[in-house]
Design a protein around this motif. Structure first.
Motif, PDB file in Angstrom:
ATOM      1  N   HIS A 154       0.828  -1.217   0.000  1.00 63.79           N
ATOM      2  CA  HIS A 154       0.000   0.000   0.000  1.00 63.79           C
ATOM      3  C   HIS A 154       0.858   1.261   0.000  1.00 63.79           C
ATOM      4  O   HIS A 154       0.618   2.182  -0.770  1.00 63.79           O
ATOM      5  CB  HIS A 154      -0.932  -0.001   1.209  1.00 63.79           C
ATOM      6  CG  HIS A 154      -2.069  -0.957   1.062  1.00 63.79           C
ATOM      7  ND1 HIS A 154      -3.158  -0.973   1.881  1.00 63.79           N
ATOM      8  CD2 HIS A 154      -2.275  -1.954   0.172  1.00 63.79           C
ATOM      9  CE1 HIS A 154      -3.996  -1.926   1.501  1.00 63.79           C
ATOM     10  NE2 HIS A 154      -3.464  -2.539   0.473  1.00 63.79           N
TER      11      HIS A 154
ATOM     12  N   ARG B 138       1.028   4.005  -2.908  1.00 63.36           N
ATOM     13  CA  ARG B 138       0.600   5.360  -2.564  1.00 63.36           C
ATOM     14  C   ARG B 138       1.671   6.381  -2.953  1.00 63.36           C
ATOM     15  O   ARG B 138       1.377   7.391  -3.568  1.00 63.36           O
ATOM     16  CB  ARG B 138       0.343   5.386  -1.053  1.00 63.36           C
ATOM     17  CG  ARG B 138      -0.469   6.528  -0.563  1.00 63.36           C
ATOM     18  CD  ARG B 138      -1.884   6.452  -1.083  1.00 63.36           C
ATOM     19  NE  ARG B 138      -2.689   5.492  -0.367  1.00 63.36           N
ATOM     20  CZ  ARG B 138      -3.481   5.817   0.651  1.00 63.36           C
ATOM     21  NH1 ARG B 138      -3.547   7.056   1.052  1.00 63.36           N
ATOM     22  NH2 ARG B 138      -4.220   4.907   1.236  1.00 63.36           N
TER      23      ARG B 138
ATOM     24  N   VAL C 138       6.503   2.665  -8.047  1.00 61.34           N
ATOM     25  CA  VAL C 138       5.502   1.784  -8.672  1.00 61.34           C
ATOM     26  C   VAL C 138       6.130   0.410  -8.950  1.00 61.34           C
ATOM     27  O   VAL C 138       5.507  -0.627  -8.712  1.00 61.34           O
ATOM     28  CB  VAL C 138       4.933   2.426  -9.964  1.00 61.34           C
ATOM     29  CG1 VAL C 138       4.060   1.424 -10.712  1.00 61.34           C
ATOM     30  CG2 VAL C 138       4.112   3.669  -9.642  1.00 61.34           C
TER      31      VAL C 138
ATOM     32  N   HIS D 187       6.418  -1.425  -5.792  1.00 64.81           N
ATOM     33  CA  HIS D 187       5.049  -1.792  -5.384  1.00 64.81           C
ATOM     34  C   HIS D 187       4.654  -3.111  -6.071  1.00 64.81           C
ATOM     35  O   HIS D 187       4.196  -4.056  -5.429  1.00 64.81           O
ATOM     36  CB  HIS D 187       4.151  -0.627  -5.816  1.00 64.81           C
ATOM     37  CG  HIS D 187       2.689  -0.855  -5.803  1.00 64.81           C
ATOM     38  ND1 HIS D 187       1.956  -1.024  -4.650  1.00 64.81           N
ATOM     39  CD2 HIS D 187       1.774  -0.892  -6.831  1.00 64.81           C
ATOM     40  CE1 HIS D 187       0.675  -1.143  -4.960  1.00 64.81           C
ATOM     41  NE2 HIS D 187       0.543  -1.072  -6.283  1.00 64.81           N
ATOM     42  N   MET D 188       4.904  -3.165  -7.379  1.00 61.28           N
ATOM     43  CA  MET D 188       4.561  -4.359  -8.141  1.00 61.28           C
ATOM     44  C   MET D 188       5.444  -5.536  -7.702  1.00 61.28           C
ATOM     45  O   MET D 188       4.960  -6.658  -7.529  1.00 61.28           O
ATOM     46  CB  MET D 188       4.752  -4.082  -9.629  1.00 61.28           C
ATOM     47  CG  MET D 188       4.206  -5.177 -10.487  1.00 61.28           C
ATOM     48  SD  MET D 188       4.356  -4.801 -12.230  1.00 61.28           S
ATOM     49  CE  MET D 188       6.045  -5.180 -12.510  1.00 61.28           C
TER      50      MET D 188
ATOM     51  N   TYR E 118       4.355  -7.029  -4.428  1.00 61.96           N
ATOM     52  CA  TYR E 118       3.175  -7.885  -4.618  1.00 61.96           C
ATOM     53  C   TYR E 118       3.577  -9.234  -5.249  1.00 61.96           C
ATOM     54  O   TYR E 118       3.215 -10.298  -4.750  1.00 61.96           O
ATOM     55  CB  TYR E 118       2.154  -7.143  -5.488  1.00 61.96           C
ATOM     56  CG  TYR E 118       1.200  -8.040  -6.222  1.00 61.96           C
ATOM     57  CD1 TYR E 118       0.148  -8.664  -5.541  1.00 61.96           C
ATOM     58  CD2 TYR E 118       1.353  -8.283  -7.579  1.00 61.96           C
ATOM     59  CE1 TYR E 118      -0.718  -9.509  -6.225  1.00 61.96           C
ATOM     60  CE2 TYR E 118       0.492  -9.118  -8.257  1.00 61.96           C
ATOM     61  CZ  TYR E 118      -0.538  -9.726  -7.578  1.00 61.96           C
ATOM     62  OH  TYR E 118      -1.382 -10.571  -8.250  1.00 61.96           O
TER      63      TYR E 118
ATOM     64  N   HIS F  94      -7.039   2.301 -10.795  1.00 61.52           N
ATOM     65  CA  HIS F  94      -6.609   1.065 -10.100  1.00 61.52           C
ATOM     66  C   HIS F  94      -6.809   1.229  -8.583  1.00 61.52           C
ATOM     67  O   HIS F  94      -7.322   0.334  -7.915  1.00 61.52           O
ATOM     68  CB  HIS F  94      -5.144   0.849 -10.483  1.00 61.52           C
ATOM     69  CG  HIS F  94      -4.329  -0.040  -9.615  1.00 61.52           C
ATOM     70  ND1 HIS F  94      -4.344  -1.409  -9.699  1.00 61.52           N
ATOM     71  CD2 HIS F  94      -3.410   0.262  -8.647  1.00 61.52           C
ATOM     72  CE1 HIS F  94      -3.480  -1.917  -8.841  1.00 61.52           C
ATOM     73  NE2 HIS F  94      -2.904  -0.929  -8.175  1.00 61.52           N
ATOM     74  N   PHE F  95      -6.438   2.384  -8.065  1.00 64.92           N
ATOM     75  CA  PHE F  95      -6.600   2.671  -6.632  1.00 64.92           C
ATOM     76  C   PHE F  95      -8.087   2.639  -6.276  1.00 64.92           C
ATOM     77  O   PHE F  95      -8.507   1.985  -5.310  1.00 64.92           O
ATOM     78  CB  PHE F  95      -5.987   4.054  -6.352  1.00 64.92           C
ATOM     79  CG  PHE F  95      -5.966   4.475  -4.893  1.00 64.92           C
ATOM     80  CD1 PHE F  95      -6.254   3.585  -3.873  1.00 64.92           C
ATOM     81  CD2 PHE F  95      -5.628   5.783  -4.555  1.00 64.92           C
ATOM     82  CE1 PHE F  95      -6.222   3.986  -2.535  1.00 64.92           C
ATOM     83  CE2 PHE F  95      -5.593   6.192  -3.229  1.00 64.92           C
ATOM     84  CZ  PHE F  95      -5.908   5.292  -2.225  1.00 64.92           C
TER      85      PHE F  95
ATOM     86  N   GLN G  83      -9.660  -0.954  -6.367  1.00 65.48           N
ATOM     87  CA  GLN G  83      -9.287  -1.972  -5.378  1.00 65.48           C
ATOM     88  C   GLN G  83      -9.807  -1.655  -3.973  1.00 65.48           C
ATOM     89  O   GLN G  83      -9.774  -2.508  -3.100  1.00 65.48           O
ATOM     90  CB  GLN G  83      -7.777  -2.211  -5.377  1.00 65.48           C
ATOM     91  CG  GLN G  83      -6.885  -1.043  -5.017  1.00 65.48           C
ATOM     92  CD  GLN G  83      -6.685  -0.841  -3.535  1.00 65.48           C
ATOM     93  OE1 GLN G  83      -6.430  -1.782  -2.796  1.00 65.48           O
ATOM     94  NE2 GLN G  83      -6.827   0.399  -3.105  1.00 65.48           N
TER      95      GLN G  83
ATOM     96  N   LYS H  82     -12.299  -1.362  -1.033  1.00 63.21           N
ATOM     97  CA  LYS H  82     -13.495  -2.169  -0.787  1.00 63.21           C
ATOM     98  C   LYS H  82     -14.668  -1.339  -0.278  1.00 63.21           C
ATOM     99  O   LYS H  82     -15.800  -1.566  -0.643  1.00 63.21           O
ATOM    100  CB  LYS H  82     -13.193  -3.309   0.189  1.00 63.21           C
ATOM    101  CG  LYS H  82     -12.652  -4.548  -0.502  1.00 63.21           C
ATOM    102  CD  LYS H  82     -11.177  -4.741  -0.263  1.00 63.21           C
ATOM    103  CE  LYS H  82     -10.536  -5.675  -1.260  1.00 63.21           C
ATOM    104  NZ  LYS H  82      -9.098  -5.468  -1.338  1.00 63.21           N
TER     105      LYS H  82
END
Ligand code: HEM
Length: 216
Positions: free
Chosen positions: A48, A52, A91, A94-95, A98, A166-167, A170, A172
């Motif tokens: 996250h 961000r 970024v 970030h990827m 994940y 994308h943000f 995702q 919820k």
């Protein structure tokens, strides 16, 4: 050294320190330095925070031209490449966080995620748009591509739009934050559009004057 020269001399290292600070803090939190932690779900927190900061810096990159226009200080443009590259780095991390830490590079799961979860597909599209920008950010590529370099680098707009989408997708429950990011992005786009129209009107005005002169 004039105050302006001193400011210019100091500005780049300061921008570098500002862009790298969130990463240093994240590393401290990950290795629990000085009592800092990533909380109860460290992997999610890492993903996250990196996402961000990637998005924050993409928006800062887009804010540099309006800042130059507002303040009249031309040297803002010197930071655009630096901030843009940092945005890409966040970024990419970030990827990677994940794919490597969260999914353990399980290719089948990764491919399934990209195909079955549209918000991941959109994030990946944003990353793939940013990749050629990072690769061609050097002066050598700028020279080689000439005018096409600028056209290629317009891809930062759709890439940022995809990042915001994308943000949003995702999240919820509470969409307040992605909506605020979308508003920030829309504001920056609106500014550019208004400026481009004004410039076109001014050039049109000049063209009209030239046409009148030619008719005389
Ligand atoms: C331009 C590219 C991208 C940007 C700007 C971006 C940005 C973000 C942001 C801001 C968040 C939400 C952080 C938060 O809730 O605090 C996020 C979440 C996430 N992103 Fe990205 N991202 C991008 C690309 C990708 C890619 C390529 C992947 C993986 C292939 C990815 C995977 C994720 C995951 C797994 C989450 C967490 C979702 C959850 O907690 O349910 N992102 N991203």
């Amino acid at each position: 050294m004039t105050p302006d020269q001193r400011l210019r001399w100091l500005a780049k290292p300061a921008a570098f320190a500002a862009c790298s600070a969130p990463l240093v803090v994240l590393a401290f939190r990950a290795f629990e330095v000085g009592g800092l932690t990533l909380g109860t779900n460290p992997v999610a927190e890492l993903i996250h925070e990196l996402g961000r900061w990637g998005l924050n810096l993409l928006l800062v990159t887009l804010a540099i031209t309006p800042l130059r226009q507002l303040t009249g200080w031309p040297h803002w443009l010197r930071f655009r490449r630096l901030v843009g590259l940092w945005a890409f780095a966040y970024v990419a991390l970030h990827m990677a966080a994940y794919a490597v830490i969260d999914q353990g590079l399980a290719w089948e799961v990764l491919v399934e995620d990209v195909l079955k979860r549209p918000w991941i597909t959109i994030g990946l599209a944003g990353f793939l748009l940013l990749l050629p920008l990072a690769l061609t950010s050097t002066r050598g590529w700028m020279r080689r591509l000439g005018r096409r370099w600028q056209t290629l680098h317009y891809a930062i707009y759709p890439a940022t739009a995809l990042g915001v989408w994308h943000f949003y997708w995702q999240v919820k429950q509470d969409v307040t934050e992605p909506v605020l990011y979308a508003l920030g992005f829309a504001l920056l786009m609106g500014w550019r559009w208004r400026h481009a129209r004004r410039r076109a009107a001014a050039t049109g005005g000049l063209a009209t004057t030239a046409a009148v002169d030619a008719r005389r």
